[in-house]
Every structure is written in C-alpha cells, then in structure tokens.
Design a protein around this motif. Structure first.
Motif, PDB file in Angstrom:
ATOM      1  N   GLY A  66       0.849  -1.189   0.000  1.00 53.19           N
ATOM      2  CA  GLY A  66       0.000   0.000   0.000  1.00 53.19           C
ATOM      3  C   GLY A  66       0.882   1.235   0.000  1.00 53.19           C
ATOM      4  N   TRP A  67       0.445   2.303  -0.684  1.00 54.60           N
ATOM      5  CA  TRP A  67       1.295   3.493  -0.791  1.00 54.60           C
ATOM      6  C   TRP A  67       1.596   4.108   0.563  1.00 54.60           C
ATOM      7  CZ3 TRP A  67      -1.199   7.544   1.340  1.00 54.60           C
ATOM      8  CH2 TRP A  67      -2.594   7.523   1.324  1.00 54.60           C
ATOM      9  N   TRP A  68       0.673   3.885   1.514  1.00 52.78           N
ATOM     10  CA  TRP A  68       0.855   4.494   2.840  1.00 52.78           C
ATOM     11  C   TRP A  68       2.008   3.852   3.603  1.00 52.78           C
ATOM     12  CZ3 TRP A  68      -3.288   1.923   0.918  1.00 52.78           C
ATOM     13  CH2 TRP A  68      -3.454   0.604   1.350  1.00 52.78           C
ATOM     14  N   THR A  69       2.508   2.694   3.118  1.00 51.64           N
ATOM     15  CA  THR A  69       3.612   2.059   3.855  1.00 51.64           C
ATOM     16  C   THR A  69       4.894   2.877   3.763  1.00 51.64           C
ATOM     17  OG1 THR A  69       4.110   0.702   1.926  1.00 51.64           O
ATOM     18  CG2 THR A  69       2.719  -0.300   3.627  1.00 51.64           C
ATOM     19  N   VAL A  70       4.970   3.865   2.858  1.00 49.11           N
ATOM     20  CA  VAL A  70       6.175   4.713   2.873  1.00 49.11           C
ATOM     21  C   VAL A  70       6.309   5.441   4.203  1.00 49.11           C
ATOM     22  CG1 VAL A  70       6.345   5.149   0.397  1.00 49.11           C
ATOM     23  CG2 VAL A  70       4.994   6.673   1.821  1.00 49.11           C
ATOM     24  N   PHE A  71       5.166   5.623   4.870  1.00 49.19           N
ATOM     25  CA  PHE A  71       5.237   6.326   6.158  1.00 49.19           C
ATOM     26  C   PHE A  71       5.598   5.394   7.305  1.00 49.19           C
ATOM     27  CE2 PHE A  71       2.081   8.735   3.625  1.00 49.19           C
ATOM     28  CZ  PHE A  71       2.827   9.879   3.483  1.00 49.19           C
ATOM     29  N   THR A  72       5.325   4.091   7.122  1.00 50.68           N
ATOM     30  CA  THR A  72       5.568   3.152   8.216  1.00 50.68           C
ATOM     31  C   THR A  72       6.848   2.357   8.026  1.00 50.68           C
ATOM     32  OG1 THR A  72       4.234   1.519   7.054  1.00 50.68           O
ATOM     33  CG2 THR A  72       3.109   2.867   8.688  1.00 50.68           C
ATOM     34  N   ASP A  73       7.313   2.261   6.775  1.00 52.46           N
ATOM     35  CA  ASP A  73       8.470   1.431   6.493  1.00 52.46           C
ATOM     36  C   ASP A  73       9.539   2.293   5.824  1.00 52.46           C
ATOM     37  OD1 ASP A  73      10.305  -0.415   5.622  1.00 52.46           O
ATOM     38  OD2 ASP A  73       9.045  -1.163   3.983  1.00 52.46           O
ATOM     39  N   PRO A  74      10.458   2.837   6.628  1.00 53.45           N
ATOM     40  CA  PRO A  74      11.457   3.773   6.107  1.00 53.45           C
ATOM     41  C   PRO A  74      12.290   3.166   4.986  1.00 53.45           C
ATOM     42  CG  PRO A  74      11.546   3.651   8.502  1.00 53.45           C
ATOM     43  CD  PRO A  74      10.628   2.559   8.056  1.00 53.45           C
ATOM     44  N   ALA A  75      12.446   1.846   4.968  1.00 58.56           N
ATOM     45  CA  ALA A  75      13.276   1.222   3.940  1.00 58.56           C
ATOM     46  C   ALA A  75      12.717   1.495   2.549  1.00 58.56           C
ATOM     47  CB  ALA A  75      13.372  -0.288   4.178  1.00 58.56           C
ATOM     48  N   SER A  76      11.376   1.520   2.435  1.00 59.12           N
ATOM     49  CA  SER A  76      10.797   1.704   1.107  1.00 59.12           C
ATOM     50  C   SER A  76      10.997   3.145   0.611  1.00 59.12           C
ATOM     51  CB  SER A  76       9.311   1.345   1.110  1.00 59.12           C
ATOM     52  OG  SER A  76       8.581   2.269   1.884  1.00 59.12           O
ATOM     53  N   LEU A  77      11.277   4.043   1.544  1.00 61.55           N
ATOM     54  CA  LEU A  77      11.567   5.426   1.147  1.00 61.55           C
ATOM     55  C   LEU A  77      12.792   5.471   0.250  1.00 61.55           C
ATOM     56  CD1 LEU A  77      11.199   7.923   4.126  1.00 61.55           C
ATOM     57  CD2 LEU A  77      10.225   8.094   1.848  1.00 61.55           C
TER      58      LEU A  77
ATOM     59  N   PRO B 164      -1.027  -8.510   0.616  1.00 63.40           N
ATOM     60  CA  PRO B 164      -1.215  -7.154   1.128  1.00 63.40           C
ATOM     61  C   PRO B 164      -2.104  -6.351   0.183  1.00 63.40           C
ATOM     62  CG  PRO B 164       1.093  -7.553   0.554  1.00 63.40           C
ATOM     63  CD  PRO B 164       0.351  -8.806   0.242  1.00 63.40           C
ATOM     64  N   GLN B 165      -2.964  -5.510   0.742  1.00 56.93           N
ATOM     65  CA  GLN B 165      -3.873  -4.720  -0.082  1.00 56.93           C
ATOM     66  C   GLN B 165      -3.220  -3.392  -0.451  1.00 56.93           C
ATOM     67  OE1 GLN B 165      -6.710  -5.806  -1.284  1.00 56.93           O
ATOM     68  NE2 GLN B 165      -6.438  -7.761  -0.231  1.00 56.93           N
ATOM     69  N   ILE B 166      -3.399  -2.953  -1.703  1.00 58.66           N
ATOM     70  CA  ILE B 166      -2.871  -1.646  -2.081  1.00 58.66           C
ATOM     71  C   ILE B 166      -3.985  -0.599  -2.196  1.00 58.66           C
ATOM     72  CG2 ILE B 166      -0.849  -2.608  -3.247  1.00 58.66           C
ATOM     73  CD1 ILE B 166      -2.279  -1.983  -5.905  1.00 58.66           C
TER      74      ILE B 166
END
Lengths: 304, 327
Positions: A66-77, B164-166
């Motif tokens: 999910g795009w919001w994981t950039v906020f929770t997973d710094p590695a994907s930044l 995982p859902q996107i």
C-alpha cells in the motif's frame, strides 16, 4: 479619472463592501468546526496523495505494498524512484500525447473565446430584432448534451476527410463550447454600465473600437474564467478525443492514459505516473488563474 | 514533436487572427453601407460566426439525431419506433435508466449539501486557513476523469485474500479482519454505482463550495445581526436567514451540476465501462455506437436524453427571464 479607470475601480469597491459585510463571524471557528475542515480536507487529498506516492515507486512496491507504507516502512523510502516517469514517456509516447493535448487545447480555447466575445457584445449592447429570441436559443442549448452531435458530425467529417486530425477536435470544441461562452460573457457584460458606452458613442467611437478599447479590457475576469473552463474541459476531454481523433499519433494525453489503464500488467507505477503527468497542466493552469475563475463565475450568478 | 507545438501555435495565431480578420472585414463591409443599414446589419455580423458554429454543432446534429433515431443500424432505412421499443423492452437498458436517474437524484443534492456545509465551516477560519482548505477541496475540479480514474483505483483496488492490499478501502477492511471486497463489482443496492458517484462528488463539491461561499459572504451583516439580537440560534440563522437569501445561487449550482450529470460519460467509462450493472446513458450510447455499430439505437438513446432534459431547459429559460426582468 477616465471612464475606463472609473469602471475598472468598481470591483475593488465591491470587494471592500463584501469584506465589510462578512456574513459569518471570521476567525471564530469552534474546535469541532476546525477539526471537521481538517478531516474533510484530508479525505479530499488522500486519493491524490496515493497516486503521487505510487508513481514514485518501483514496480514490485507499487503492486504489492500500500502506498501508505512509505510512512511506516522507512526502507521503502530509499527505493523511491522517478523511473516510472522516464519509462512511461518513452514507452507510451506520453511526451508526444502531452504536446498533442496542447495542440488541441490552445486553439480550442482561444478561437471560441473571440467569436463568443463578439456575439456577447452584440447581445449585451446592441438592439436588434430577434435579440431575445436568439439569446433564449443559446440559453436552452446550454443543456443539450454533445452526444447529440457525434454521429452527424462524424458523417460530415467523413465527407471532408478530417477525422483523426487536430482540426476535427478544434472545430468540435469550438462548437460545443460556444453557447456556454456566450452565456457567461454576455451575463458579465450586462453588468457593465451602459453609460460608459453611451458617452464613448457620443465621442464618435464605433462598435468595433468600443469592443476592443472598452468592453474587452473590462471583461477580463469573465474572459479568464471562461478560458479556464474551456481549457480544462478540452484538456480533460475523453469523449470528443476518442470519437474524432482516437488512439494513434494524434491522441491527446487522456486517450493515452486511458490506454495505459488497460495494460496495468506492466505495473501500477506506470499508470500512476501517466495519470500524474496528465494532471500537471490543468492543475497549474487552474491554480494560477483561480482568482479570476471565482470572480468571473460569481459575477453572473451571485448578487452583491 | 516540435512540429506539433509549432502547429498548435500557428493554429492559434491563424485561428484567432483569421477570426479577427473576418470580423474586421465584415465590419468594414457593413460600414460601407448607408448608416441605417449599417446599424441594422452589424449585430448580425457580430453574432453570425457564433451562430454558424452553434447551428453546425448543435442544431443540425440534433435534427439529424432525431431523424436517425427512427432509422436502422446503419441509417439506411426507416424502422419506425423499433429502436425505442427494443431499448425500452430490454432489462439492461431499463437498469441503465435507473442508474442514470439515481445519479441525477443523488449527485446534485449531495454536491449542494456538502458544498454548503464546507463553505460555512471554512468561512469561519482565518483567511489563510480558509484559502488553503478551499484550494484543497477545489483542486479535483481541474483533474480529468481519466486522472481521477487512476487516482481512485488506489481507493478501490482489490488484491486476493492473504496478499497485502494496495487499495485504501480494502486495507481498512482487511485490517479489521474481514476478507477483501471487490468494491466495483458489488451491484447489490447499487453499491458500486454509489462508489462511482463518490468520485464525481469529490470532483464537484469544490465548484459548488466556491459559488455558495461567495453567495454567503454576500448576505448583508445587518440581517444576521438583527436575527442574533432576536435570539436566533446559529442553526436558525443558517436555515431561515442565509439559505433563503442565497436561493438563486443554490439553483444555479443545482442546474449546472444536473446538466453535468446528464452528460456523464468518462467516470463510468474509465472505471467499469458500464459493467457490473453500473451502466449509464452516456456509456451505453457510446457502446451502442462504437462497439455494436447500432446508429439507430444510439440516436434513440440521445433523443430520450434530450426529452429528459427539456424540463431543465424550460426551467433554465424561465430562470433567465426572471433574472433579466430583475436587472
């Protein structure tokens, strides 16, 4: 103070009056009201934010996180990239489509504006038999959907062999935009004081001179707001482009992005990058001119 | 590519220049006539090109379309009312009509309610915050349906269970422990149509908010003060003092949005192409014409739409006449 200056000063005076009125109590929002506004704004922005973030991701990330994981997973930044933008311009010829959209939208914005301005001038300041009847024709045509025109115009275009070309789209947008343009411009011009014209008339000015020297400069808010309307409408149009131009080398950006959506197997990041490129122009145009937009639109419909 | 840009610039110059030259020339020609005839003819010179465009692109096609609606698929022979009876007899088309009607009933009303609500709230913020909030809500207006389609995919997207859902909605649903839902395929209670309406609301509420906010700011402060002194609550002031005074603007926004909804095409075409029972008139028209090559049926759909629009047209003309009378 010349006549033009005096008239040009009017909107400013109107603005002061409006500020003095101030219908509601400014700066007195309760915490609940503030929270509600913040909440609504967040809701409004979230979808676009998701698109923007996805367009900067790698294919794997875009399809599986999910795009919001950039906020929770710094590695994907660290994996954010502009690759999708490079890829999509090269692969789907989006750069070409972007230029095509300009080639379609610019003439289709300015030509109807000029033609409609002359007509609006005649409706607002000239007396002639049939004036009201003809204007009512325009008002009633405002609601006619442009679907009506597709089949007959396709045939006419077929006879002239211009299907698939830019002029096919220009002419269609000129025709479809005309009644709204005349309506907006004439409603604005009708609010301009007749006395200005009468005194210019006594000084020997012709209609042609008054149109250029007096009415056009005073009509800038209405002209700008219609220009924005028409530019957004033409740039964002899918129907007319699909029917009269279609996919191919002359396709505008909306047709190109719509084509991309059909092949998202190559990755969501491409679709989102394409979508974002298609939005840049209208948003910039819109933000730059929204001041005029609001003023021009409200002139005809809002009292005060 | 450079050639296309130059082409566009040249077209602007040639088009605008050509139109200018035309008006100038006609103006000169009419100017050569004796004064009385000049005054008589000049208005028609000014409105002439505009009416030429309108006649070619709206009036002539409207007549042709009515004509074609009584003809067969490739417009070669008349078939009477067959197109109409076969359309109205098909369950698919009736469902399309119901969907279109739902859009027309729901979207304009909700657009006004939300626009009004946000305008009132934003009006109470400090000017900077107000401007910021309004821009955020106004901005989707500039985004095309195609762009909105790419944006909203990340709200409605569905991955198989376990992955995982996107999509935001499914992330919430699976986060709460439920299975992911294929949002745009749920046609029970027209749920998927409602989801598509959300997209149009997202795009249009800003427009309604800006116009309504301008109208609210135009309500004279003394009437509000008078109501406050009389002990009216804020709610009473809103419904009994403000709303009646901005009625004209509410009607304008309502008519504008309704007209837009009647022409609805892109959102549905891009998101579902009318599948899963989300079809609306505009998309069905397009598919009859370019997928099924049914000219006659496509024309009949448009004629029905035109008939549906006549009441709005009459209303629009009346509204205009009363406004003119009050000028």
């Amino acid at each position: 103070m010349s006549i033009t200056e005096r008239v040009a000063a009017r909107p400013a005076a109107g603005g002061r009056a409006a500020a003095r009125r101030g219908a509601l109590r400014r700066g007195e929002a309760t915490p609940v009201a503030k929270l509600t506004v913040v909440f609504v704004c967040t809701l409004w922005i979230i979808p676009t934010l998701g698109l923007l973030i996805t367009s900067f991701r790698t294919k794997d990330d875009a399809n599986s996180l999910g795009w919001w994981t950039v906020f929770t997973d710094p590695a994907s930044l660290g994996r954010l990239t502009t690759a999708a933008y490079r890829e999509v311009t090269a692969q789907a010829n989006l750069d070409q489509a972007f230029v095509n959209s300009f080639a379609i939208a610019l003439p289709a914005t300015f030509i109807p504006l000029l033609i409609a301005a002359f007509a609006a001038y005649a409706f607002a300041f000239m007396r002639f038999p049939g004036r009201n009847a003809l204007f009512i024709v325009i008002v009633s045509l405002l609601v006619v959907p442009n679907y009506v025109a597709l089949v007959p115009i396709l045939q006419v275009y077929g006879d002239f062999g211009i299907n698939g070309t830019f002029p096919a789209a220009w002419l269609a947008h000129i025709g479809f935009g005309m009644s709204l343009a005349i309506y907006i411009l004439r409603n604005y011009m009708a609010t301009l004081p007749q006395a200005v014209l009468e005194s210019a008339r006594i000084d020997g000015a012709t209609h042609f001179t008054m149109f250029w020297r007096l009415i056009m400069p005073m009509s800038v808010p209405a002209l700008a707001s219609f220009a924005i309307f028409q530019f957004l409408w033409v740039w964002n149009d899918l129907l007319v482009a699909l029917v009269f131009i279609g996919p191919g080398e002359n396709q505008p950006i909306t047709v190109a992005v719509q084509g991309l959506m059909g092949q998202q197997g190559q990755g969501w990041q491409l679709v989102t990058a394409g979508g974002f490129i298609s939005m840049v122009m209208p948003i910039l145009f819109f933000l730059a001119l929204q001041r005029f937009f609001v003023r021009g639109l409200t002139a005809g419909s809002v009292k005060g | 590519m450079l050639i296309k840009t130059i082409n566009a610039v040249l077209a602007v110059i040639a088009g605008v220049g050509g139109a200018l030259a035309l008006f100038w020339l006609l103006n000169r020609l009419v100017g050569l006539l004796p004064g009385k005839w000049e005054d008589r003819l000049k208005p028609y010179v000014y409105i002439g090109p505009a009416f030429l465009a309108i006649s070619l692109y709206l009036i002539y096609p409207a007549i042709q379309t009515i004509n074609f609606s009584f003809a067969n698929a490739d417009s070669t022979a008349y078939v009477g009312l067959d197109n109409y009876t076969s359309l109205l007899g098909s369950a698919g088309f009736r469902s399309t009509l119901v969907n279109t009607l739902l859009w027309i009933v729901i979207v304009p009303a909700v657009t006004i309610a939300l626009g009004l609500g946000i305008a009132v709230l934003a009006d109470r913020l400090r000017p900077r915050a107000e401007k910021l909030a309004k821009t955020a809500i106004f901005m989707p207006m500039a985004i095309s349906a195609v762009g909105a389609g790419t944006i909203w995919r990340f709200v409605y997207a569905t991955n198989p269970p376990g992955e995982p859902q996107i999509g935001v909605q499914n992330a919430i649903v699976t986060g709460l422990g439920f299975d992911p839902v294929n949002w745009l395929q749920i046609s029970d209670f027209k749920f998927n149509s409602l989801e598509l309406m959300v997209m149009l609301l997202w795009a249009q509420v800003g427009f309604s908010m800006v116009l309504l906010s301008a109208a609210i700011k135009g309500v004279p402060a003394d009437t509000l003060e008078a109501a406050r002194i009389d002990g009216a609550s804020e709610r009473q002031i809103f419904f009994r003092v403000i709303v009646p005074q901005i009625r004209g603007t509410i009607i304008t926004v309502f008519v504008t949005v309704t007209i837009g909804v009647m022409k609805l095409f892109d959102i549905v075409y891009v998101m579902t192409n009318g599948d899963f029972d989300t079809n609306v008139i505009g998309v069905q028209f397009f598919n009859e014409l370019f997928t099924n090559f049914e000219n006659g049926k496509a024309a009949a759909i448009v004629v029905m739409l035109m008939i549906a629009i006549i009441p709005i047209m009459i209303y629009q003309v009346r509204h205009f006449r009363t406004e003119e009378a009050g000028r």
